[in-house]
Design a protein around this motif. Structure first.
Motif, PDB file in Angstrom:
ATOM      1  N   GLN A  33       0.823  -1.212   0.000  1.00  0.00           N
ATOM      2  CA  GLN A  33       0.000   0.000   0.000  1.00  0.00           C
ATOM      3  C   GLN A  33       0.859   1.265   0.000  1.00  0.00           C
ATOM      4  OE1 GLN A  33      -3.390  -0.487  -0.419  1.00  0.00           O
ATOM      5  NE2 GLN A  33      -3.209   1.622  -1.039  1.00  0.00           N
ATOM      6  N   HIS A  34       1.824   1.254  -0.930  1.00  0.00           N
ATOM      7  CA  HIS A  34       2.675   2.424  -1.111  1.00  0.00           C
ATOM      8  C   HIS A  34       2.466   3.044  -2.493  1.00  0.00           C
ATOM      9  CE1 HIS A  34       5.064   0.242   2.084  1.00  0.00           C
ATOM     10  NE2 HIS A  34       4.687   1.369   2.651  1.00  0.00           N
ATOM     11  N   ALA A  35       1.279   2.865  -3.032  1.00  0.00           N
ATOM     12  CA  ALA A  35       0.943   3.449  -4.326  1.00  0.00           C
ATOM     13  C   ALA A  35      -0.550   3.766  -4.342  1.00  0.00           C
ATOM     14  CB  ALA A  35       1.297   2.485  -5.456  1.00  0.00           C
ATOM     15  N   PHE A  36      -0.891   4.912  -4.937  1.00  0.00           N
ATOM     16  CA  PHE A  36      -2.279   5.367  -4.937  1.00  0.00           C
ATOM     17  C   PHE A  36      -2.618   6.022  -6.272  1.00  0.00           C
ATOM     18  CE2 PHE A  36      -0.577   5.469  -0.707  1.00  0.00           C
ATOM     19  CZ  PHE A  36      -1.562   4.865   0.059  1.00  0.00           C
ATOM     20  N   VAL A  37      -3.839   5.767  -6.760  1.00  0.00           N
ATOM     21  CA  VAL A  37      -4.387   6.483  -7.902  1.00  0.00           C
ATOM     22  C   VAL A  37      -5.651   7.170  -7.387  1.00  0.00           C
ATOM     23  CG1 VAL A  37      -5.335   6.321 -10.231  1.00  0.00           C
ATOM     24  CG2 VAL A  37      -3.438   4.820  -9.558  1.00  0.00           C
ATOM     25  N   ASP A  38      -5.497   8.421  -6.973  1.00  0.00           N
ATOM     26  CA  ASP A  38      -6.594   9.187  -6.386  1.00  0.00           C
ATOM     27  C   ASP A  38      -7.207  10.123  -7.413  1.00  0.00           C
ATOM     28  OD1 ASP A  38      -6.065   7.976  -3.920  1.00  0.00           O
ATOM     29  OD2 ASP A  38      -4.692   9.583  -3.316  1.00  0.00           O
ATOM     30  N   TRP A  39      -8.492  10.405  -7.237  1.00  0.00           N
ATOM     31  CA  TRP A  39      -9.189  11.304  -8.154  1.00  0.00           C
ATOM     32  C   TRP A  39     -10.043  12.296  -7.383  1.00  0.00           C
ATOM     33  CZ3 TRP A  39     -14.413  10.711  -7.548  1.00  0.00           C
ATOM     34  CH2 TRP A  39     -14.880   9.461  -7.107  1.00  0.00           C
ATOM     35  N   LYS A  40     -10.404  13.375  -8.077  1.00  0.00           N
ATOM     36  CA  LYS A  40     -11.221  14.433  -7.491  1.00  0.00           C
ATOM     37  C   LYS A  40     -12.080  15.023  -8.599  1.00  0.00           C
ATOM     38  CE  LYS A  40      -9.489  18.579  -6.661  1.00  0.00           C
ATOM     39  NZ  LYS A  40      -8.713  19.703  -6.107  1.00  0.00           N
ATOM     40  N   ILE A  41     -13.356  15.257  -8.284  1.00  0.00           N
ATOM     41  CA  ILE A  41     -14.270  15.856  -9.253  1.00  0.00           C
ATOM     42  C   ILE A  41     -15.199  16.826  -8.519  1.00  0.00           C
ATOM     43  CG2 ILE A  41     -16.008  14.001  -9.092  1.00  0.00           C
ATOM     44  CD1 ILE A  41     -16.374  14.350 -12.186  1.00  0.00           C
ATOM     45  N   SER A  42     -15.575  17.889  -9.189  1.00  0.00           N
ATOM     46  CA  SER A  42     -16.443  18.890  -8.587  1.00  0.00           C
ATOM     47  C   SER A  42     -17.831  18.311  -8.334  1.00  0.00           C
ATOM     48  CB  SER A  42     -16.555  20.106  -9.507  1.00  0.00           C
ATOM     49  OG  SER A  42     -17.520  21.013  -9.018  1.00  0.00           O
ATOM     50  N   HIS A  43     -18.429  18.694  -7.211  1.00  0.00           N
ATOM     51  CA  HIS A  43     -19.815  18.317  -6.910  1.00  0.00           C
ATOM     52  C   HIS A  43     -20.674  19.576  -6.928  1.00  0.00           C
ATOM     53  CE1 HIS A  43     -23.269  17.222  -4.210  1.00  0.00           C
ATOM     54  NE2 HIS A  43     -23.299  16.280  -5.142  1.00  0.00           N
ATOM     55  N   LEU A  44     -21.370  19.767  -8.042  1.00  0.00           N
ATOM     56  CA  LEU A  44     -22.286  20.893  -8.231  1.00  0.00           C
ATOM     57  C   LEU A  44     -21.619  22.262  -8.154  1.00  0.00           C
ATOM     58  CD1 LEU A  44     -25.201  19.594  -5.956  1.00  0.00           C
ATOM     59  CD2 LEU A  44     -24.995  19.344  -8.443  1.00  0.00           C
ATOM     60  N   GLY A  45     -20.302  22.293  -8.169  1.00  0.00           N
ATOM     61  CA  GLY A  45     -19.596  23.562  -8.052  1.00  0.00           C
ATOM     62  C   GLY A  45     -19.472  24.045  -6.620  1.00  0.00           C
ATOM     63  N   TYR A  46     -19.929  23.237  -5.655  1.00  0.00           N
ATOM     64  CA  TYR A  46     -19.912  23.651  -4.250  1.00  0.00           C
ATOM     65  C   TYR A  46     -18.781  23.005  -3.456  1.00  0.00           C
ATOM     66  CZ  TYR A  46     -24.680  24.891  -5.561  1.00  0.00           C
ATOM     67  OH  TYR A  46     -25.773  25.385  -6.198  1.00  0.00           O
ATOM     68  N   SER A  47     -18.397  21.813  -3.836  1.00  0.00           N
ATOM     69  CA  SER A  47     -17.347  21.086  -3.127  1.00  0.00           C
ATOM     70  C   SER A  47     -16.736  20.081  -4.093  1.00  0.00           C
ATOM     71  CB  SER A  47     -17.910  20.381  -1.890  1.00  0.00           C
ATOM     72  OG  SER A  47     -18.821  19.372  -2.280  1.00  0.00           O
ATOM     73  N   PHE A  48     -15.896  19.197  -3.571  1.00  0.00           N
ATOM     74  CA  PHE A  48     -15.280  18.169  -4.400  1.00  0.00           C
ATOM     75  C   PHE A  48     -15.502  16.792  -3.790  1.00  0.00           C
ATOM     76  CE2 PHE A  48     -13.022  21.911  -5.721  1.00  0.00           C
ATOM     77  CZ  PHE A  48     -12.872  21.731  -7.085  1.00  0.00           C
ATOM     78  N   ILE A  49     -15.756  15.831  -4.651  1.00  0.00           N
ATOM     79  CA  ILE A  49     -15.798  14.430  -4.239  1.00  0.00           C
ATOM     80  C   ILE A  49     -14.408  13.865  -4.495  1.00  0.00           C
ATOM     81  CG2 ILE A  49     -16.762  12.157  -4.737  1.00  0.00           C
ATOM     82  CD1 ILE A  49     -19.323  13.664  -5.667  1.00  0.00           C
ATOM     83  N   HIS A  50     -13.858  13.216  -3.483  1.00  0.00           N
ATOM     84  CA  HIS A  50     -12.544  12.594  -3.595  1.00  0.00           C
ATOM     85  C   HIS A  50     -12.716  11.083  -3.590  1.00  0.00           C
ATOM     86  CE1 HIS A  50     -10.015  16.197  -2.640  1.00  0.00           C
ATOM     87  NE2 HIS A  50     -11.209  16.621  -2.260  1.00  0.00           N
ATOM     88  N   GLY A  51     -11.874  10.407  -4.337  1.00  0.00           N
ATOM     89  CA  GLY A  51     -11.934   8.957  -4.362  1.00  0.00           C
ATOM     90  C   GLY A  51     -10.607   8.365  -4.793  1.00  0.00           C
ATOM     91  N   THR A  52     -10.614   7.062  -4.938  1.00  0.00           N
ATOM     92  CA  THR A  52      -9.400   6.357  -5.343  1.00  0.00           C
ATOM     93  C   THR A  52      -9.782   5.122  -6.146  1.00  0.00           C
ATOM     94  OG1 THR A  52      -7.268   5.557  -4.507  1.00  0.00           O
ATOM     95  CG2 THR A  52      -9.228   4.865  -3.289  1.00  0.00           C
ATOM     96  N   PHE A  53      -8.823   4.583  -6.871  1.00  0.00           N
ATOM     97  CA  PHE A  53      -8.948   3.266  -7.480  1.00  0.00           C
ATOM     98  C   PHE A  53      -8.047   2.349  -6.668  1.00  0.00           C
ATOM     99  CE2 PHE A  53     -10.131   5.975 -11.075  1.00  0.00           C
ATOM    100  CZ  PHE A  53     -11.273   5.332 -11.522  1.00  0.00           C
ATOM    101  N   LYS A  54      -8.618   1.300  -6.101  1.00  0.00           N
ATOM    102  CA  LYS A  54      -7.869   0.454  -5.173  1.00  0.00           C
ATOM    103  C   LYS A  54      -7.060  -0.648  -5.838  1.00  0.00           C
ATOM    104  CE  LYS A  54     -10.940   0.968  -1.210  1.00  0.00           C
ATOM    105  NZ  LYS A  54     -11.712   0.236  -0.213  1.00  0.00           N
ATOM    106  N   ASP A  55      -7.395  -1.019  -7.072  1.00  0.00           N
ATOM    107  CA  ASP A  55      -6.752  -2.180  -7.697  1.00  0.00           C
ATOM    108  C   ASP A  55      -6.061  -1.790  -8.994  1.00  0.00           C
ATOM    109  OD1 ASP A  55      -5.928  -4.706  -8.376  1.00  0.00           O
ATOM    110  OD2 ASP A  55      -7.939  -5.521  -8.685  1.00  0.00           O
TER     111      ASP A  55
END
Length: 192
Positions: A33-55
């Protein structure tokens, strides 16, 4: 005289070859667990949703003396997306967006590395995502390399890019959600 000249050339050639640093091959350390593919996308222009791909899996070759010769290849399982909300993850995975049953993999294969600073580079490559292949440029930072406590050798990088979802045939959920930021952190274990 000819023998001495040939001997000197042979010795010089051997010394020159021995002094050259060769690119080393690394496997991305997802098991530790020393590698990450993280993502971020705008939510309605008010905030951001953050996530990752685990595999995901991947390899890279690296030579600090000649970074332009470096290469990377990553294979990612799109169904491994996670945003800390099961219903949202199910929706993102559906035909409305990523359609992971039809497009279970995303891949990136570098085509060139261009040094932009002492520890920075533009890594260009072909990204295949949602069944579409497009050239993408990652802004990469070399974090360092050296021995680890377990007798191995490691090298680490961070890289960022922004994808236009429409380029990959994906319609974002709203007018402010047409781009996806990727923030990747990779630590590799040197092949023995």
């Amino acid at each position: 005289m000819l023998k001495k000249t040939l001997a000197a050339l042979a010795i010089g050639s051997a010394l020159l070859t021995a002094g050259q640093v060769m690119a080393a091959d690394y496997t991305i350390d997802k098991e530790g667990q020393h590698a990450f593919v993280d993502w971020k996308i705008s939510h309605l222009g008010y905030s951001f949703i953050h996530g990752t791909f685990k595999d995901f899996d991947g390899t890279f070759s690296w030579d600090a003396a000649k970074p332009e010769a470096s290469k990377i290849a990553v294979d990612l399982k799109t169904a491994s997306l996670w945003s800390n909300h099961a219903e949202r993850d199910k929706h993102i995975a559906s035909k409305d967006f990523l359609d992971v049953s039809k497009y279970p993999q995303a891949t990136f294969v570098s085509t060139s590395v261009k040094t932009t600073g002492e520890k920075t580079a533009d890594v260009t490559g072909d990204l295949t995502f949602h069944g579409v292949t497009k050239p993408v440029v990652f802004k990469a930072v070399f974090n360092g390399e050296g021995k680890d406590p377990w007798g191995g050798e490691r090298a680490g990088f961070n890289a960022k890019t922004t994808l236009n979802l429409n380029d990959f045939g994906i319609k974002g959920p709203g007018p402010t959600s047409q781009t996806l930021d990727l923030d990747i952190s990779l630590e590799g274990v040197k092949a023995k």
